[in-house]
Design an enzyme around this catalytic site. Structure first.
Site, PDB file in Angstrom:
ATOM      1  N   CYS A   6       8.865  60.588  20.563  1.00 52.69           N
ATOM      2  CA  CYS A   6       9.245  59.490  21.454  1.00 52.69           C
ATOM      3  C   CYS A   6       7.999  58.716  21.892  1.00 52.69           C
ATOM      4  O   CYS A   6       7.060  59.301  22.440  1.00 52.69           O
ATOM      5  CB  CYS A   6       9.981  60.034  22.674  1.00 52.69           C
ATOM      6  SG  CYS A   6      10.313  58.792  23.946  1.00 52.69           S
TER       7      CYS A   6
ATOM      8  N   GLN B 257       7.363  60.351  40.651  1.00 55.14           N
ATOM      9  CA  GLN B 257       7.635  59.221  39.767  1.00 55.14           C
ATOM     10  C   GLN B 257       7.114  59.497  38.359  1.00 55.14           C
ATOM     11  O   GLN B 257       6.037  60.075  38.178  1.00 55.14           O
ATOM     12  CB  GLN B 257       6.984  57.947  40.311  1.00 55.14           C
ATOM     13  CG  GLN B 257       7.567  57.456  41.629  1.00 55.14           C
ATOM     14  CD  GLN B 257       8.916  56.762  41.458  1.00 55.14           C
ATOM     15  OE1 GLN B 257       9.507  56.750  40.384  1.00 55.14           O
ATOM     16  NE2 GLN B 257       9.419  56.193  42.540  1.00 55.14           N
TER      17      GLN B 257
ATOM     18  N   GLU C 118      11.723  64.936  54.363  1.00 59.55           N
ATOM     19  CA  GLU C 118      12.249  65.129  53.008  1.00 59.55           C
ATOM     20  C   GLU C 118      12.995  66.455  52.991  1.00 59.55           C
ATOM     21  O   GLU C 118      12.526  67.449  53.554  1.00 59.55           O
ATOM     22  CB  GLU C 118      11.098  65.148  51.997  1.00 59.55           C
ATOM     23  CG  GLU C 118      11.436  65.662  50.622  1.00 59.55           C
ATOM     24  CD  GLU C 118      12.461  64.810  49.891  1.00 59.55           C
ATOM     25  OE1 GLU C 118      13.409  65.396  49.326  1.00 59.55           O
ATOM     26  OE2 GLU C 118      12.323  63.577  49.895  1.00 59.55           O
TER      27      GLU C 118
ATOM     28  N   CYS D 295      18.529  57.766  18.756  1.00 60.74           N
ATOM     29  CA  CYS D 295      18.392  57.752  20.215  1.00 60.74           C
ATOM     30  C   CYS D 295      18.631  56.340  20.720  1.00 60.74           C
ATOM     31  O   CYS D 295      18.095  55.384  20.164  1.00 60.74           O
ATOM     32  CB  CYS D 295      17.001  58.240  20.628  1.00 60.74           C
ATOM     33  SG  CYS D 295      16.738  58.216  22.436  1.00 60.74           S
TER      34      CYS D 295
ATOM     35  N   ASN E 155      12.891  55.580  51.272  1.00 64.67           N
ATOM     36  CA  ASN E 155      12.807  55.614  49.809  1.00 64.67           C
ATOM     37  C   ASN E 155      13.896  56.560  49.308  1.00 64.67           C
ATOM     38  O   ASN E 155      13.612  57.648  48.813  1.00 64.67           O
ATOM     39  CB  ASN E 155      11.411  56.091  49.377  1.00 64.67           C
ATOM     40  CG  ASN E 155      11.264  56.141  47.874  1.00 64.67           C
ATOM     41  OD1 ASN E 155      11.866  55.360  47.153  1.00 64.67           O
ATOM     42  ND2 ASN E 155      10.460  57.076  47.386  1.00 64.67           N
TER      43      ASN E 155
ATOM     44  N   CYS F 265      15.303  52.485  43.930  1.00 69.23           N
ATOM     45  CA  CYS F 265      15.448  52.516  42.476  1.00 69.23           C
ATOM     46  C   CYS F 265      16.831  52.019  42.067  1.00 69.23           C
ATOM     47  O   CYS F 265      17.198  52.082  40.901  1.00 69.23           O
ATOM     48  CB  CYS F 265      15.203  53.922  41.936  1.00 69.23           C
ATOM     49  SG  CYS F 265      16.345  55.165  42.583  1.00 69.23           S
TER      50      CYS F 265
END
Length: 375
Positions: A87, A212, A262, A11, A307, A334
């Site tokens: 992971c 998030q 939204e 990975c 955002n 982001c």
């Protein structure tokens, strides 16, 4: 962070894993300075970091292998499966869930989808955990509704093994493409939303609402926005691209008028539920396109918080904000590259404050919060 999957070459998702967290943070800070070059910044706030591992609250697992021996993880470009159950980004609480799901898949007869043959039913497992009470949401992404009866019949065994599963759904994704989810969501539990809480603010997570994946850093991001707004003379605020309402719910006061917009109805349902719990009657959340909403309004709020997704807010909304000229804009991004492009389309604003949040350790990505003030 040590990762056996990376060391074995299986990975490469965490491309910066060989660098220390401090080195990563320095590189991200330098990147942000580069992107904002030529845009004067009055105050650079210290970057905010978080846990190095076990921070991720969501697992998105491709299901491969056979019904007797399913494998959860991802597929390489050549179709080779990789088991990602180990992971180190996942919390320890995920391991018993993965362990119980493997025999459950055989019990329910959920044949893993074979990409090459275009056969099988179970495509993905999507698991989300609440840091508030440890409750979990599990979504089975299926090719069709063919196995729904078997899935329902087998669920009592799974829920006995994993009482932390509060919300369970079947999502139907019939298309032979690498699309994580389809439009149809079938609830298999009475409870339809997962309870979360950041900074004493109740939040809700529904199956098709964005949330998030790093709750430790996300809670600090929302708290910072609340602190910034609290220092400003704001009586009327818009929260655009508001998701489940994290920013607006943190920033709102009983006296403030706030509208959250939204496009995803599931996210708006979460935001409305939180506002009702808080008793904030002057908060209004609507499922609309943020740009279309903003450009159709005749009034100007004191502050607009945006955002957006990685593509940014775009020139049409930038042009409208520049024309409408609210006194303050808070931009949470982001993708600092598109944020910088958008800010350059707002020439009548100065950057008062910028802060980086390391939401995505071991990668080049990060979140950034910026306060813009009208000149």
């Amino acid at each position: 962070m040590q990762c056996a999957l990376y060391d074995a070459g299986r990975c490469r998702s965490c491309q910066w894993i060989t660098q220390s967290v401090n080195e990563q943070l320095s590189a991200k800070t330098a990147d942000l300075h580069r992107l904002l070059a030529g845009l004067p910044v009055e105050q650079w706030c210290s970057p905010i970091g978080g846990p190095e591992q076990h921070f991720r609250n969501k697992a998105k697992m491709v299901v491969s292998g056979s019904v007797e021996k399913p494998l959860f993880g991802m597929l390489h470009r050549d179709g080779t499966p990789v088991d990602l159950c180990g992971c180190p980004l996942y919390p320890a609480s995920f391991a018993p869930v993965f362990s119980a799901l493997k025999p459950f898949i055989a019990r329910a007869g959920l044949t893993p989808y074979n990409v090459a043959r275009k056969r099988g039913e179970l495509k993905y497992l999507l698991l989300t955990e609440s840091q508030f009470d440890g409750g979990m949401m599990l979504r089975f992404v299926l090719r069709s509704e063919t196995k729904l009866t078997q899935l329902r019949a087998a669920l009592p065994w799974l829920r006995a093994q994993l009482p932390q599963l509060r919300v369970i759904t079947a999502n139907i994704q019939p298309v032979h493409m690498a699309i994580m989810e389809g439009e149809t969501e079938i609830y298999l539990t009475d409870q339809q939303a997962l309870a979360e809480r950041f900074n004493d603010v109740p939040l809700w997570i529904r199956p098709q609402s964005f949330f998030q994946t790093n709750p430790t850093v996300a809670s600090r991001l929302y708290a910072t926005a609340r602190d910034w707004v609290g220092q400003l003379p704001v009586r009327h605020m818009w929260d655009l691209f508001c998701g489940v309402g994290g920013f607006g719910l943190h920033c709102a006061t009983p006296q403030m008028q706030l509208t959250g917009i939204e496009i995803a109805p599931e996210a708006i349902a979460c935001a409305k539920q939180s506002a009702a719990e808080l008793g904030l009657t002057r908060l209004h959340f609507q499922a609309l396109d943020s740009t279309q909403f903003a450009t159709a309004q005749g009034e100007t709020p004191d502050l607009v918080l945006v955002n957006p997704p990685r593509r940014g807010i775009g020139k049409p909304l930038c042009d409208y904000l520049a024309q409408m000229a609210p006194r303050f804009i808070i931009y949470s991004s982001c993708n600092a590259q598109t944020m910088a492009q958008d800010i350059r389309h707002l020439p009548n604003y100065r950057i008062q404050r910028v802060q980086l949040f390391d939401m995505f350790p071991h990668t080049a990505h990060y979140e950034v919060l910026t306060l813009l003030c009208r000149l």
